[in-house]
Design a protein around this motif. Sequence first.
Motif, PDB file in Angstrom:
ATOM      1  N   SER A  19     -53.804   1.364 -18.159  1.00 32.49           N
ATOM      2  CA  SER A  19     -54.349   2.721 -18.248  1.00 32.49           C
ATOM      3  C   SER A  19     -54.860   3.077 -19.638  1.00 32.49           C
ATOM      4  N   VAL A  20     -54.394   2.364 -20.657  1.00 32.28           N
ATOM      5  CA  VAL A  20     -54.736   2.743 -22.031  1.00 32.28           C
ATOM      6  C   VAL A  20     -56.235   2.657 -22.298  1.00 32.28           C
ATOM      7  N   PRO A  21     -56.909   1.532 -21.998  1.00 33.06           N
ATOM      8  CA  PRO A  21     -58.362   1.504 -22.222  1.00 33.06           C
ATOM      9  C   PRO A  21     -59.104   2.563 -21.411  1.00 33.06           C
ATOM     10  N   LEU A  22     -58.617   2.839 -20.201  1.00 32.62           N
ATOM     11  CA  LEU A  22     -59.276   3.848 -19.371  1.00 32.62           C
ATOM     12  C   LEU A  22     -59.156   5.232 -19.993  1.00 32.62           C
ATOM     13  N   ILE A  23     -57.980   5.549 -20.532  1.00 30.47           N
ATOM     14  CA  ILE A  23     -57.786   6.841 -21.193  1.00 30.47           C
ATOM     15  C   ILE A  23     -58.683   6.943 -22.413  1.00 30.47           C
ATOM     16  N   PHE A  24     -58.746   5.851 -23.180  1.00 28.51           N
ATOM     17  CA  PHE A  24     -59.593   5.851 -24.375  1.00 28.51           C
ATOM     18  C   PHE A  24     -61.061   6.034 -24.002  1.00 28.51           C
ATOM     19  N   ILE A  25     -61.503   5.311 -22.978  1.00 24.34           N
ATOM     20  CA  ILE A  25     -62.895   5.428 -22.545  1.00 24.34           C
ATOM     21  C   ILE A  25     -63.180   6.832 -22.024  1.00 24.34           C
ATOM     22  N   ALA A  26     -62.213   7.447 -21.330  1.00 24.84           N
ATOM     23  CA  ALA A  26     -62.396   8.824 -20.861  1.00 24.84           C
ATOM     24  C   ALA A  26     -62.638   9.759 -22.040  1.00 24.84           C
ATOM     25  N   GLY A  27     -61.898   9.532 -23.140  1.00 25.95           N
ATOM     26  CA  GLY A  27     -62.127  10.325 -24.333  1.00 25.95           C
ATOM     27  C   GLY A  27     -63.514  10.093 -24.899  1.00 25.95           C
ATOM     28  N   PRO A 232     -61.278  14.700 -26.397  1.00 18.00           N
ATOM     29  CA  PRO A 232     -61.057  13.369 -26.989  1.00 18.00           C
ATOM     30  C   PRO A 232     -59.847  13.327 -27.916  1.00 18.00           C
ATOM     31  N   TYR A 233     -59.643  14.401 -28.682  1.00 16.34           N
ATOM     32  CA  TYR A 233     -58.503  14.397 -29.598  1.00 16.34           C
ATOM     33  C   TYR A 233     -57.188  14.307 -28.824  1.00 16.34           C
ATOM     34  N   ALA A 234     -57.060  15.110 -27.772  1.00 13.79           N
ATOM     35  CA  ALA A 234     -55.829  15.084 -26.980  1.00 13.79           C
ATOM     36  C   ALA A 234     -55.598  13.700 -26.372  1.00 13.79           C
ATOM     37  N   LEU A 235     -56.663  13.086 -25.860  1.00 15.99           N
ATOM     38  CA  LEU A 235     -56.519  11.760 -25.260  1.00 15.99           C
ATOM     39  C   LEU A 235     -56.231  10.694 -26.317  1.00 15.99           C
ATOM     40  N   ASP A 236     -56.802  10.860 -27.504  1.00 20.15           N
ATOM     41  CA  ASP A 236     -56.513   9.919 -28.597  1.00 20.15           C
ATOM     42  C   ASP A 236     -55.026   9.920 -28.935  1.00 20.15           C
ATOM     43  N   GLN A 237     -54.433  11.102 -28.924  1.00 19.62           N
ATOM     44  CA  GLN A 237     -53.010  11.177 -29.256  1.00 19.62           C
ATOM     45  C   GLN A 237     -52.169  10.413 -28.228  1.00 19.62           C
ATOM     46  N   VAL A 238     -52.573  10.501 -26.960  1.00 18.10           N
ATOM     47  CA  VAL A 238     -51.868   9.747 -25.915  1.00 18.10           C
ATOM     48  C   VAL A 238     -51.981   8.248 -26.185  1.00 18.10           C
ATOM     49  N   VAL A 239     -53.191   7.800 -26.533  1.00 22.35           N
ATOM     50  CA  VAL A 239     -53.401   6.374 -26.796  1.00 22.35           C
ATOM     51  C   VAL A 239     -52.625   5.928 -28.038  1.00 22.35           C
ATOM     52  N   LEU A 240     -52.688   6.732 -29.098  1.00 22.88           N
ATOM     53  CA  LEU A 240     -51.988   6.381 -30.333  1.00 22.88           C
ATOM     54  C   LEU A 240     -50.481   6.279 -30.113  1.00 22.88           C
ATOM     55  N   ARG A 241     -49.941   7.187 -29.323  1.00 20.93           N
ATOM     56  CA  ARG A 241     -48.494   7.153 -29.059  1.00 20.93           C
ATOM     57  C   ARG A 241     -48.101   5.930 -28.235  1.00 20.93           C
ATOM     58  N   THR A 242     -49.059   5.366 -27.542  1.00 18.86           N
ATOM     59  CA  THR A 242     -48.760   4.225 -26.679  1.00 18.86           C
ATOM     60  C   THR A 242     -48.952   2.892 -27.394  1.00 18.86           C
ATOM     61  N   VAL A 243     -50.063   2.738 -28.118  1.00 12.74           N
ATOM     62  CA  VAL A 243     -50.402   1.419 -28.676  1.00 12.74           C
ATOM     63  C   VAL A 243     -50.391   1.376 -30.199  1.00 12.74           C
ATOM     64  N   GLY A 244     -50.326   2.519 -30.876  1.00 12.94           N
ATOM     65  CA  GLY A 244     -50.354   2.509 -32.329  1.00 12.94           C
ATOM     66  C   GLY A 244     -51.764   2.358 -32.878  1.00 12.94           C
TER      67      GLY A 244
END
Length: 310
Positions: A19-27, A232-244
Amino acid sequence: MGTSVVVESPRRTVLPGWSVPLIFIAGGVSQYLGAAIGVHLFGTVEPATVALLRAAAAGVALLAWRRPWHGRWTRRSIGVAAGFGVVTLGMNIAFYEAIARIPLGTAVAIEFLGPVAVATLGSRRPRDLLTVALVVAGVFLLAGVSSDARPAGGVAFALLAAALWAGYILLGKRVADAGSGLDALAVGMAAAALLLAPILVTRQCVLAPSAFADPETWLLGVGVGVLSSAVPYALDQVVLRTVGRARFALLLALLPATAAVIGAVALAQRPAVPELAGIALVMAALTLSATQRNSRPRLRASVRPPESRE
């Protein structure tokens, strides 16, 4: 528009790896849809005015969220935050001026020259030199899209955005190291909007004052801010919390392609073969740069394109 915001140390969140790349791409899709709306606004509103509307909306939203007045501020910290905000707004102005003249995907790829230059600054390692060579070759191909004055001006603005992005990263590191992070971003964007509003509003009023009387200007301006900044900022935070940050940097290589796709679908900007080759070279450079960051000191700032973050 991108974040490229200063981020605070995130706590890890467990999400399915797929899901991580998909969330990032959504952002990224949200980010560049906002930019596409900005392009449609350029018919009646100056690009710099659109950037100002975004900055003002972002500043208000961040102030309401962060409430930075509860912290401790000095004249120096306020000055640094204001400088940070002015540089960020300047990046967005340069980027919008670029996409008013050249395709969205082209402008996004060219501006990545800034962070790549910062990442490899002062290095003579073969991999770093290869990274620079790839991105320079990509920018060369992208800059050759046309010899007409308008596209040439767009390339110049994209290169200016890249230079400001490099300065933004270096200044953002100082802000992050001072521990003020998002509070400084909130203060900086609000200050930048206030400082530059007299100049930009006056220019808009001289060129096309009726734009401010059109409700569509304000409605789409808010839409640009929400799509290109808040989502995008909100979704970036989700990605950062998951993968660093290390893997986040690797995911950035997806953004030039995402911008090109949005430009093709939303703006009917079909990239030519040289442009596609240039975008591919920039993406390869970003991938190579991201894979070697673990061996060097990390900048405590994310590097979403400047248009994506105020």
